[in-house]
Scaffold this motif. Sequence first.
Motif, PDB file in Angstrom:
ATOM      1  N   GLN A  86      53.287  32.825  48.101  1.00 15.47           N
ATOM      2  CA  GLN A  86      54.232  32.415  47.058  1.00 15.47           C
ATOM      3  C   GLN A  86      53.755  32.868  45.676  1.00 15.47           C
ATOM      4  OE1 GLN A  86      54.364  28.228  48.022  1.00 15.47           O
ATOM      5  NE2 GLN A  86      56.364  28.444  49.007  1.00 15.47           N
ATOM      6  N   ALA A  87      52.453  32.785  45.425  1.00 13.82           N
ATOM      7  CA  ALA A  87      51.912  33.243  44.143  1.00 13.82           C
ATOM      8  C   ALA A  87      52.105  34.742  43.987  1.00 13.82           C
ATOM      9  CB  ALA A  87      50.433  32.883  44.035  1.00 13.82           C
ATOM     10  N   LYS A  88      51.882  35.486  45.060  1.00 14.25           N
ATOM     11  CA  LYS A  88      52.074  36.937  45.007  1.00 14.25           C
ATOM     12  C   LYS A  88      53.550  37.276  44.823  1.00 14.25           C
ATOM     13  CE  LYS A  88      47.945  38.280  47.518  1.00 14.25           C
ATOM     14  NZ  LYS A  88      47.380  38.867  48.745  1.00 14.25           N
ATOM     15  N   ALA A  89      54.432  36.492  45.427  1.00 13.75           N
ATOM     16  CA  ALA A  89      55.870  36.720  45.260  1.00 13.75           C
ATOM     17  C   ALA A  89      56.281  36.508  43.808  1.00 13.75           C
ATOM     18  CB  ALA A  89      56.662  35.789  46.175  1.00 13.75           C
ATOM     19  N   THR A  90      55.775  35.447  43.200  1.00 16.92           N
ATOM     20  CA  THR A  90      56.083  35.176  41.797  1.00 16.92           C
ATOM     21  C   THR A  90      55.564  36.290  40.909  1.00 16.92           C
ATOM     22  OG1 THR A  90      56.057  32.794  42.161  1.00 16.92           O
ATOM     23  CG2 THR A  90      55.709  33.537  39.901  1.00 16.92           C
ATOM     24  N   GLU A  91      54.353  36.721  41.173  1.00 12.81           N
ATOM     25  CA  GLU A  91      53.752  37.806  40.379  1.00 12.81           C
ATOM     26  C   GLU A  91      54.553  39.092  40.522  1.00 12.81           C
ATOM     27  OE1 GLU A  91      49.725  40.444  40.738  1.00 12.81           O
ATOM     28  OE2 GLU A  91      49.487  38.279  40.915  1.00 12.81           O
ATOM     29  N   ARG A  92      54.961  39.421  41.736  1.00 15.61           N
ATOM     30  CA  ARG A  92      55.728  40.642  41.982  1.00 15.61           C
ATOM     31  C   ARG A  92      57.086  40.572  41.298  1.00 15.61           C
ATOM     32  NH1 ARG A  92      55.633  44.848  45.916  1.00 15.61           N
ATOM     33  NH2 ARG A  92      57.163  46.331  45.187  1.00 15.61           N
ATOM     34  N   SER A  93      57.729  39.414  41.388  1.00 14.75           N
ATOM     35  CA  SER A  93      59.032  39.225  40.757  1.00 14.75           C
ATOM     36  C   SER A  93      58.924  39.391  39.242  1.00 14.75           C
ATOM     37  CB  SER A  93      59.575  37.839  41.105  1.00 14.75           C
ATOM     38  OG  SER A  93      60.806  37.619  40.482  1.00 14.75           O
ATOM     39  N   GLN A  94      57.911  38.789  38.641  1.00 12.57           N
ATOM     40  CA  GLN A  94      57.719  38.907  37.195  1.00 12.57           C
ATOM     41  C   GLN A  94      57.431  40.350  36.802  1.00 12.57           C
ATOM     42  OE1 GLN A  94      54.645  35.988  36.514  1.00 12.57           O
ATOM     43  NE2 GLN A  94      56.129  34.344  36.246  1.00 12.57           N
ATOM     44  N   GLN A  95      56.668  41.051  37.623  1.00 10.68           N
ATOM     45  CA  GLN A  95      56.356  42.450  37.345  1.00 10.68           C
ATOM     46  C   GLN A  95      57.626  43.300  37.387  1.00 10.68           C
ATOM     47  OE1 GLN A  95      54.119  44.410  40.472  1.00 10.68           O
ATOM     48  NE2 GLN A  95      53.033  45.667  38.977  1.00 10.68           N
ATOM     49  N   GLU A  96      58.469  43.061  38.372  1.00  8.68           N
ATOM     50  CA  GLU A  96      59.713  43.819  38.492  1.00  8.68           C
ATOM     51  C   GLU A  96      60.661  43.502  37.327  1.00  8.68           C
ATOM     52  OE1 GLU A  96      60.335  46.288  40.632  1.00  8.68           O
ATOM     53  OE2 GLU A  96      58.366  46.001  41.540  1.00  8.68           O
ATOM     54  N   MET A  97      60.718  42.249  36.911  1.00 12.12           N
ATOM     55  CA  MET A  97      61.551  41.870  35.761  1.00 12.12           C
ATOM     56  C   MET A  97      61.051  42.553  34.493  1.00 12.12           C
ATOM     57  SD  MET A  97      64.095  39.905  36.339  1.00 12.12           S
ATOM     58  CE  MET A  97      64.742  38.626  37.375  1.00 12.12           C
TER      59      MET A  97
END
Length: 114
Positions: A86-97
């Motif tokens: 979940q932490a990696k998903a949040t990080e990836r999502s923020q990076q893509e945004m």
Amino acid sequence: MLKGLGGLGDMAKMMKTAQEMQGKMAQLQEDLAAMTVTGESGAGLVKATATAKGELTGLDIDPSIFHPDEKEVAEDLILAAIKDAQAKATERSQQEMQNLTESLGLPADMKLPF
């Protein structure tokens, strides 16, 4: 562009940019649902897979962690792997945004969606 109409030309440009941004945001949401990240714990004994939107899609558990007298250890490893995913998903999502905002010429620290 629309000479003599004051700020209407700028308004039309702004509306076009907003529509473009909306389209890119919709595409990004689809992309995030298709991207996967993997969290793990116990040196890879437990792996959790999630979409970049944070939806858990898979769990891979090495059977060696299952000992009746160590139930809490297995539960902790599973929970740690899920939290890592979940932490990696949040990080990836923020990076893509952030990549999207930069590609639109917006400040890198601007939070989307508004």
